[in-house]
Design a protein around this motif. Structure first.
Motif, PDB file in Angstrom:
ATOM      1  N   SER A   6       0.843  -1.200   0.000  1.00  0.00           N
ATOM      2  CA  SER A   6       0.000   0.000   0.000  1.00  0.00           C
ATOM      3  C   SER A   6       0.880   1.253   0.000  1.00  0.00           C
ATOM      4  N   LEU A   7       1.955   1.188  -0.756  1.00  0.00           N
ATOM      5  CA  LEU A   7       2.953   2.259  -0.775  1.00  0.00           C
ATOM      6  C   LEU A   7       2.383   3.638  -1.096  1.00  0.00           C
ATOM      7  N   PRO A   8       1.389   3.758  -1.991  1.00  0.00           N
ATOM      8  CA  PRO A   8       0.840   5.097  -2.246  1.00  0.00           C
ATOM      9  C   PRO A   8       0.296   5.800  -0.999  1.00  0.00           C
ATOM     10  N   GLU A   9      -0.045   5.057   0.043  1.00  0.00           N
ATOM     11  CA  GLU A   9      -0.541   5.645   1.290  1.00  0.00           C
ATOM     12  C   GLU A   9       0.535   6.468   2.000  1.00  0.00           C
ATOM     13  N   LYS A  10       1.805   6.197   1.683  1.00  0.00           N
ATOM     14  CA  LYS A  10       2.915   6.953   2.278  1.00  0.00           C
ATOM     15  C   LYS A  10       2.740   8.454   2.047  1.00  0.00           C
ATOM     16  N   LEU A  11       2.209   8.818   0.899  1.00  0.00           N
ATOM     17  CA  LEU A  11       2.019  10.224   0.536  1.00  0.00           C
ATOM     18  C   LEU A  11       1.173  10.977   1.559  1.00  0.00           C
TER      19      LEU A  11
ATOM     20  N   ASP B 221       0.528  15.307   5.576  1.00  0.00           N
ATOM     21  CA  ASP B 221       0.181  15.574   6.975  1.00  0.00           C
ATOM     22  C   ASP B 221       1.331  16.289   7.693  1.00  0.00           C
ATOM     23  N   LEU B 222       2.561  15.826   7.468  1.00  0.00           N
ATOM     24  CA  LEU B 222       3.712  16.467   8.111  1.00  0.00           C
ATOM     25  C   LEU B 222       3.942  17.869   7.548  1.00  0.00           C
ATOM     26  N   GLN B 223       3.847  18.026   6.245  1.00  0.00           N
ATOM     27  CA  GLN B 223       3.992  19.359   5.645  1.00  0.00           C
ATOM     28  C   GLN B 223       2.985  20.328   6.264  1.00  0.00           C
ATOM     29  N   ARG B 224       1.757  19.898   6.364  1.00  0.00           N
ATOM     30  CA  ARG B 224       0.693  20.743   6.917  1.00  0.00           C
ATOM     31  C   ARG B 224       0.989  21.104   8.366  1.00  0.00           C
ATOM     32  N   SER B 225       1.346  20.116   9.179  1.00  0.00           N
ATOM     33  CA  SER B 225       1.531  20.371  10.609  1.00  0.00           C
ATOM     34  C   SER B 225       2.763  21.233  10.895  1.00  0.00           C
ATOM     35  N   LEU B 226       3.751  21.225  10.003  1.00  0.00           N
ATOM     36  CA  LEU B 226       4.963  22.023  10.216  1.00  0.00           C
ATOM     37  C   LEU B 226       4.952  23.348   9.463  1.00  0.00           C
ATOM     38  N   GLY B 227       3.876  23.622   8.734  1.00  0.00           N
ATOM     39  CA  GLY B 227       3.770  24.888   8.018  1.00  0.00           C
ATOM     40  C   GLY B 227       4.575  24.958   6.732  1.00  0.00           C
TER      41      GLY B 227
ATOM     42  N   ARG C 214       5.152  24.270   2.635  1.00  0.00           N
ATOM     43  CA  ARG C 214       4.289  24.328   1.451  1.00  0.00           C
ATOM     44  C   ARG C 214       3.819  22.911   1.143  1.00  0.00           C
ATOM     45  N   LEU C 215       2.524  22.755   0.930  1.00  0.00           N
ATOM     46  CA  LEU C 215       1.982  21.433   0.604  1.00  0.00           C
ATOM     47  C   LEU C 215       2.321  21.095  -0.836  1.00  0.00           C
ATOM     48  N   GLY C 216       2.758  19.860  -1.046  1.00  0.00           N
ATOM     49  CA  GLY C 216       3.035  19.427  -2.398  1.00  0.00           C
ATOM     50  C   GLY C 216       3.621  18.041  -2.446  1.00  0.00           C
ATOM     51  N   LYS C 217       2.935  17.153  -3.132  1.00  0.00           N
ATOM     52  CA  LYS C 217       3.426  15.780  -3.222  1.00  0.00           C
ATOM     53  C   LYS C 217       4.642  15.674  -4.134  1.00  0.00           C
TER      54      LYS C 217
ATOM     55  N   LYS D  57       8.592  27.994   4.680  1.00  0.00           N
ATOM     56  CA  LYS D  57       7.816  27.095   3.813  1.00  0.00           C
ATOM     57  C   LYS D  57       8.695  26.002   3.208  1.00  0.00           C
ATOM     58  N   GLN D  58      10.022  26.129   3.421  1.00  0.00           N
ATOM     59  CA  GLN D  58      10.974  25.181   2.839  1.00  0.00           C
ATOM     60  C   GLN D  58      11.736  24.381   3.897  1.00  0.00           C
ATOM     61  N   ILE D  59      11.930  24.949   5.080  1.00  0.00           N
ATOM     62  CA  ILE D  59      12.730  24.291   6.117  1.00  0.00           C
ATOM     63  C   ILE D  59      11.982  24.334   7.446  1.00  0.00           C
ATOM     64  N   ALA D  60      11.858  23.170   8.084  1.00  0.00           N
ATOM     65  CA  ALA D  60      11.278  23.077   9.427  1.00  0.00           C
ATOM     66  C   ALA D  60      12.293  22.402  10.332  1.00  0.00           C
TER      67      ALA D  60
END
Length: 191
Positions: free
Chosen positions: A10-15, A20-26, A28-31, A88-91
C-alpha cells in the motif's frame, strides 16, 4: 505514531504522511516537492555542518527539509535561523521526540545521513523499512547497508559539495516516478 499506515503493498498511502507532516509544520503542501528528512545528533561526526551548507546552497530549489535533533549550539542556531528565513521550505525542531522521528521517517522522500564515520547506524535501516530512501556517505555501517541507486543513494567524498551533488542526483531520480517506486520497493524489501 503515524496517522496513515502503509506497507510495500500500500505504498501510495505513504504520501498521506508527507502531506500531513507538511501541513503540521507549516511547509508548502506538495506531493511533488522532494522532502528531505534528518533525525540526528547535530554534531560534526554526523555531518551537521555539511547539511547546513547544503541547506544554504539549495535555498530556492524545489525541495524541503525537516530536521529533528539536538547537539552543538552553533549548529542548532544556524538551523533555526535557516528555518526562520524560509519557513515554507525548512522546518527545524530542536530536541528529541520519538513520535516526530517516526513521522519524519514515514513522510520524507529521502533521509539524509552524511556521517563522517558511522560504525553501524540505525536510521538508514529504519528508512529502508519506511520506503524513505537513505542518502548516505560511504562509511562504516552506512556503506554496508545501502546500495547506491538500488535502495538509496551513496556518495564518496568529504565535503558539503559532495553531499550536494548526491542530493541533486537523488532529486533527478525522484522526478522519475516508476524508477523511484521501484527503489522504494527494493528498500522496503530489505530484511
Amino acid at each position: 505514531h503515524l496517522r496513515f499506515h502503509y506497507d510495500v503493498d500500500s505504498l501510495p498511502e505513504k504520501l498521506h504522511n508527507k502531506l500531513d507532516l507538511q501541513r503540521s509544520l507549516g511547509l508548502r503542501l506538495g506531493k511533488s516537492i522532494p522532502l528531505l528528512g534528518v533525525v540526528s545528533r547535530l554534531v560534526y561526526q554526523k555531518g551537521a555542518d555539511w547539511i547546513i551548507d547544503c541547506m544554504q546552497s539549495l535555498q530556492g530549489e524545489k525541495l524541503q527539509w525537516v530536521v529533528l535533533g539536538t547537539g552543538d549550539r552553533q549548529h542548532e542556531q544556524q538551523l533555526l535561523a535557516l528555518a526562520r528565513a524560509v519557513p515554507k521550505q525548512i522546518a527545524v525542531t530542536i530536541g528529541y521526540d520519538e513520535a516526530m522521528a517516526h513521522r519524519i521517517e514515514a513522510a520524507a522522500d529521502l533521509f539524509v545521513m552524511p556521517s563522517r564515520y558511522e560504525p553501524c547506524g540505525l536510521n538508514q535501516i529504519y528508512s529502508l523499512r519506511y520506503g524513505t530512501l537513505p542518502l548516505v556517505r560511504a562509511t562504516g555501517g552506512l556503506a554496508d547497508t545501502v546500495t547506491d541507486c538500488s535502495d538509496g543513494f551513496v556518495y564518496q567524498g568529504d565535503t558539503a559539495s559532495d553531499l550536494e551533488q548526491c542530493i541533486r542526483r537523488a532529486i533527478s531520480y525522484f522526478s522519475k516516478s516508476k524508477t523511484w517506486e521501484k527503489m522504494q520497493r527494493n528498500a522496503m524489501g530489505q530484511r
